[in-house]
Design a protein around this motif. Structure first.
Motif, PDB file in Angstrom:
ATOM      1  N   GLY A 227       0.808  -1.213   0.000  1.00 51.68           N
ATOM      2  CA  GLY A 227       0.000   0.000   0.000  1.00 51.68           C
ATOM      3  C   GLY A 227       0.841   1.262   0.000  1.00 51.68           C
ATOM      4  N   GLU A 228       0.165   2.429   0.068  1.00 59.82           N
ATOM      5  CA  GLU A 228       0.865   3.712  -0.038  1.00 59.82           C
ATOM      6  C   GLU A 228       1.100   4.363   1.315  1.00 59.82           C
ATOM      7  OE1 GLU A 228       2.177   4.686  -2.824  1.00 59.82           O
ATOM      8  OE2 GLU A 228       1.199   3.111  -3.987  1.00 59.82           O
ATOM      9  N   SER A 229       0.381   3.915   2.361  1.00 58.27           N
ATOM     10  CA  SER A 229       0.534   4.569   3.664  1.00 58.27           C
ATOM     11  C   SER A 229       1.002   3.591   4.727  1.00 58.27           C
ATOM     12  CB  SER A 229      -0.773   5.239   4.067  1.00 58.27           C
ATOM     13  OG  SER A 229      -1.766   4.252   4.280  1.00 58.27           O
ATOM     14  N   ASN A 230       1.381   4.144   5.857  1.00 53.13           N
ATOM     15  CA  ASN A 230       1.987   3.341   6.913  1.00 53.13           C
ATOM     16  C   ASN A 230       1.713   4.020   8.260  1.00 53.13           C
ATOM     17  OD1 ASN A 230       3.496   1.255   7.955  1.00 53.13           O
ATOM     18  ND2 ASN A 230       5.389   1.784   6.877  1.00 53.13           N
ATOM     19  N   THR A 231       1.378   3.232   9.254  1.00 49.01           N
ATOM     20  CA  THR A 231       1.222   3.744  10.621  1.00 49.01           C
ATOM     21  C   THR A 231       2.317   3.105  11.456  1.00 49.01           C
ATOM     22  OG1 THR A 231      -1.154   3.632  10.223  1.00 49.01           O
ATOM     23  CG2 THR A 231      -0.459   4.146  12.461  1.00 49.01           C
ATOM     24  N   VAL A 232       3.260   3.930  11.918  1.00 49.71           N
ATOM     25  CA  VAL A 232       4.412   3.345  12.599  1.00 49.71           C
ATOM     26  C   VAL A 232       4.544   3.862  14.027  1.00 49.71           C
ATOM     27  CG1 VAL A 232       5.650   3.117  10.395  1.00 49.71           C
ATOM     28  CG2 VAL A 232       6.124   5.076  11.871  1.00 49.71           C
ATOM     29  N   HIS A 233       5.193   3.068  14.830  1.00 41.41           N
ATOM     30  CA  HIS A 233       5.559   3.436  16.194  1.00 41.41           C
ATOM     31  C   HIS A 233       7.076   3.460  16.238  1.00 41.41           C
ATOM     32  CE1 HIS A 233       1.405   2.236  17.185  1.00 41.41           C
ATOM     33  NE2 HIS A 233       1.641   1.217  16.375  1.00 41.41           N
TER      34      HIS A 233
ATOM     35  N   THR B  33      -1.024   8.087  10.808  1.00 44.42           N
ATOM     36  CA  THR B  33      -0.934   7.396   9.518  1.00 44.42           C
ATOM     37  C   THR B  33      -0.455   8.395   8.473  1.00 44.42           C
ATOM     38  OG1 THR B  33      -2.646   5.842  10.122  1.00 44.42           O
ATOM     39  CG2 THR B  33      -2.244   6.138   7.762  1.00 44.42           C
ATOM     40  N   LEU B  34       0.628   8.060   7.796  1.00 42.99           N
ATOM     41  CA  LEU B  34       1.259   8.959   6.828  1.00 42.99           C
ATOM     42  C   LEU B  34       1.512   8.202   5.539  1.00 42.99           C
ATOM     43  CD1 LEU B  34       4.028  10.386   9.235  1.00 42.99           C
ATOM     44  CD2 LEU B  34       1.965  11.598   8.503  1.00 42.99           C
ATOM     45  N   SER B  35       1.765   8.935   4.468  1.00 43.82           N
ATOM     46  CA  SER B  35       2.199   8.270   3.243  1.00 43.82           C
ATOM     47  C   SER B  35       3.596   7.714   3.503  1.00 43.82           C
ATOM     48  CB  SER B  35       2.240   9.251   2.076  1.00 43.82           C
ATOM     49  OG  SER B  35       3.339  10.141   2.245  1.00 43.82           O
ATOM     50  N   LYS B  36       4.014   6.748   2.711  1.00 42.86           N
ATOM     51  CA  LYS B  36       5.350   6.164   2.908  1.00 42.86           C
ATOM     52  C   LYS B  36       6.438   7.221   2.670  1.00 42.86           C
ATOM     53  CE  LYS B  36       3.964   1.378   2.553  1.00 42.86           C
ATOM     54  NZ  LYS B  36       4.008   0.051   1.885  1.00 42.86           N
ATOM     55  N   THR B  37       6.168   8.176   1.782  1.00 44.16           N
ATOM     56  CA  THR B  37       7.098   9.287   1.561  1.00 44.16           C
ATOM     57  C   THR B  37       7.228  10.140   2.819  1.00 44.16           C
ATOM     58  OG1 THR B  37       6.422   9.335  -0.748  1.00 44.16           O
ATOM     59  CG2 THR B  37       7.576  11.283   0.063  1.00 44.16           C
ATOM     60  N   GLU B  38       6.092  10.399   3.470  1.00 43.14           N
ATOM     61  CA  GLU B  38       6.107  11.205   4.693  1.00 43.14           C
ATOM     62  C   GLU B  38       6.782  10.475   5.852  1.00 43.14           C
ATOM     63  OE1 GLU B  38       2.125  13.957   3.963  1.00 43.14           O
ATOM     64  OE2 GLU B  38       1.892  11.923   4.723  1.00 43.14           O
ATOM     65  N   VAL B  39       6.540   9.183   5.954  1.00 46.40           N
ATOM     66  CA  VAL B  39       7.230   8.387   6.992  1.00 46.40           C
ATOM     67  C   VAL B  39       8.735   8.480   6.764  1.00 46.40           C
ATOM     68  CG1 VAL B  39       7.683   6.032   7.834  1.00 46.40           C
ATOM     69  CG2 VAL B  39       5.324   6.791   7.455  1.00 46.40           C
ATOM     70  N   ALA B  40       9.145   8.382   5.497  1.00 45.96           N
ATOM     71  CA  ALA B  40      10.572   8.452   5.151  1.00 45.96           C
ATOM     72  C   ALA B  40      11.152   9.804   5.548  1.00 45.96           C
ATOM     73  CB  ALA B  40      10.746   8.203   3.650  1.00 45.96           C
ATOM     74  N   GLY B  41      10.457  10.884   5.216  1.00 44.74           N
ATOM     75  CA  GLY B  41      10.942  12.231   5.530  1.00 44.74           C
ATOM     76  C   GLY B  41      11.058  12.447   7.027  1.00 44.74           C
ATOM     77  N   ARG B  42      10.055  11.976   7.744  1.00 44.45           N
ATOM     78  CA  ARG B  42      10.056  12.146   9.200  1.00 44.45           C
ATOM     79  C   ARG B  42      11.168  11.316   9.850  1.00 44.45           C
ATOM     80  NH1 ARG B  42       4.536  12.918  12.633  1.00 44.45           N
ATOM     81  NH2 ARG B  42       5.440  12.775  14.705  1.00 44.45           N
ATOM     82  N   LEU B  43      11.385  10.110   9.321  1.00 43.89           N
ATOM     83  CA  LEU B  43      12.466   9.275   9.863  1.00 43.89           C
ATOM     84  C   LEU B  43      13.821   9.931   9.618  1.00 43.89           C
ATOM     85  CD1 LEU B  43      13.598   6.649  11.106  1.00 43.89           C
ATOM     86  CD2 LEU B  43      13.649   5.701   8.787  1.00 43.89           C
ATOM     87  N   ILE B  44      14.024  10.449   8.404  1.00 40.40           N
ATOM     88  CA  ILE B  44      15.312  11.067   8.083  1.00 40.40           C
ATOM     89  C   ILE B  44      15.520  12.331   8.919  1.00 40.40           C
ATOM     90  CG2 ILE B  44      16.613  12.231   6.227  1.00 40.40           C
ATOM     91  CD1 ILE B  44      16.639   9.087   6.219  1.00 40.40           C
ATOM     92  N   ALA B  45      14.465  13.103   9.145  1.00 40.59           N
ATOM     93  CA  ALA B  45      14.575  14.287  10.010  1.00 40.59           C
ATOM     94  C   ALA B  45      14.985  13.867  11.424  1.00 40.59           C
ATOM     95  CB  ALA B  45      13.246  15.042  10.032  1.00 40.59           C
ATOM     96  N   HIS B  46      14.376  12.801  11.906  1.00 42.70           N
ATOM     97  CA  HIS B  46      14.662  12.302  13.260  1.00 42.70           C
ATOM     98  C   HIS B  46      16.112  11.813  13.373  1.00 42.70           C
ATOM     99  CE1 HIS B  46      13.113  10.742  17.133  1.00 42.70           C
ATOM    100  NE2 HIS B  46      14.069   9.843  16.983  1.00 42.70           N
ATOM    101  N   VAL B  47      16.492  11.008  12.376  1.00 44.95           N
ATOM    102  CA  VAL B  47      17.839  10.440  12.355  1.00 44.95           C
ATOM    103  C   VAL B  47      18.890  11.555  12.237  1.00 44.95           C
ATOM    104  CG1 VAL B  47      19.336   9.200  10.708  1.00 44.95           C
ATOM    105  CG2 VAL B  47      17.252   8.118  11.557  1.00 44.95           C
ATOM    106  N   GLY B  48      18.586  12.553  11.408  1.00 42.20           N
ATOM    107  CA  GLY B  48      19.512  13.675  11.234  1.00 42.20           C
ATOM    108  C   GLY B  48      19.721  14.424  12.542  1.00 42.20           C
ATOM    109  N   ALA B  49      18.641  14.596  13.305  1.00 43.81           N
ATOM    110  CA  ALA B  49      18.735  15.283  14.601  1.00 43.81           C
ATOM    111  C   ALA B  49      19.581  14.463  15.566  1.00 43.81           C
ATOM    112  CB  ALA B  49      17.339  15.509  15.166  1.00 43.81           C
ATOM    113  N   LEU B  50      19.384  13.149  15.573  1.00 44.98           N
ATOM    114  CA  LEU B  50      20.158  12.278  16.480  1.00 44.98           C
ATOM    115  C   LEU B  50      21.638  12.303  16.137  1.00 44.98           C
ATOM    116  CD1 LEU B  50      17.908   9.080  16.779  1.00 44.98           C
ATOM    117  CD2 LEU B  50      18.317  10.827  18.521  1.00 44.98           C
ATOM    118  N   ILE B  51      21.946  12.196  14.837  1.00 46.89           N
ATOM    119  CA  ILE B  51      23.335  12.182  14.375  1.00 46.89           C
ATOM    120  C   ILE B  51      23.981  13.537  14.659  1.00 46.89           C
ATOM    121  CG2 ILE B  51      24.632  12.359  12.182  1.00 46.89           C
ATOM    122  CD1 ILE B  51      24.494   9.538  12.779  1.00 46.89           C
ATOM    123  N   GLY B  52      23.197  14.605  14.477  1.00 46.50           N
ATOM    124  CA  GLY B  52      23.681  15.956  14.766  1.00 46.50           C
ATOM    125  C   GLY B  52      24.074  16.091  16.229  1.00 46.50           C
TER     126      GLY B  52
END
Ligand code: CTP
Ligand code: CA
Length: 227
Positions: A186-192, A204-223
């Motif tokens: 499918g196109e969307s995903n609900t993640v914890h 529940t977000l599109s898979k693109t939005e889940v990806a963007g949010r994950l990368i933002a989160h990971v970038g903050a952690l790495i920073g």
């Protein structure tokens, strides 16, 4: 399409992403597989590249184009995927979104298995290497941040917490992949988002939005991890 991770967030970082299913041969014409489409993993590779990272995407067989600006390595089986990941190291971040087949046929035939008067083939299974656990447990060359997924059909959070501890990764994105959710394919995903310090449930977000949010989160952690 919302771009959630600021561009340049991952500049200078190498990110390895695994995506898609794996195919485990039974004989030269048959295989064991699963319903993963690769959409979530490919979206993560794309989001990481858009955030300025150098990205190596190790992809099982999928029906998707190679994302632009990403080095894509195509593999079939779990063992090939592990070898490709090892070859792509070192990396700063690993996001292992592939739905790796848990088992392969130990006695895969070199020739096509033929029917024999109703006698059934005797396939014996053996467990595949756990790529996420193997890389998360490396003493040398372990990426600073390791992200896994937990595909579950029940007790999602509890199972994800167990996986986080068992595999030694830093974050788990847990999702319910029961057929009724339509996540698989499918196109969307609900993640914890599950970490040692707790659980954050995303809408529940599109898979693109889940990806963007994950990368933002990971970038903050790495920073934050910078000296
Ligand atoms: N994974 C992996 N290699 C495997 C199996 C899983 O790298 N051989 C990774 C997946 O990419 C995912 C995480 O481990 O990031 C969890 O996968 P999942 O299938 O949910 O967990 P398993 O440990 O295989 O447990 P089970 O399928 O029994 O729930
Ligand atoms: Ca599994």
């Amino acid at each position: 399409e919302r771009l959630l991770a600021p561009s340049g967030l991952l500049a200078g970082k190498h990110v390895i992403v695994t995506s898609g299913p794996t195919h485990e041969p039974i004989d030269p014409v048959r295989y064991i597989a699963n319903r993963s489409s690769g959409k979530q993993g490919h979206a993560i590779a794309k989001a990481a590249a858009e955030a300025g990272a150098r990205v190596t995407l190790i992809s099982g067989p999928v029906d998707l184009p190679d994302p632009k600006g990403v080095t894509t390595v195509h593999v079939e089986s779990a063992r090939e995927m592990l070898t490709a990941v090892e070859k792509a190291l070192p990396a700063d971040i690993g996001v292992f979104a592939a739905a790796v087949a848990d088992w392969r046929v130990a006695n895969a035939g070199e020739q096509k298995i033929k029917k024999k008067d109703g006698a059934l083939p005797n396939l014996s299974l053996t467990e595949n290497p756990d790529i996420l656990a193997t890389i998360s447990r490396l003493t040398q060359n372990r990426p600073a941040l390791m992200v896994g997924f937990a595909a579950e059909t029940e007790n999602v959070i509890e199972h994800a917490k167990q996986k986080l501890a068992k595999k030694g990764c830093d974050l788990i994105l847990a999702n319910d992949v029961s057929p009724a959710t339509g996540v698989m394919g499918g196109e969307s995903n609900t993640v914890h988002l599950v970490t040692k310090s707790g659980v954050e449930t995303w809408p529940t977000l599109s898979k693109t939005e889940v990806a963007g949010r994950l990368i933002a989160h990971v970038g903050a952690l790495i920073g934050d991890a910078k000296p």
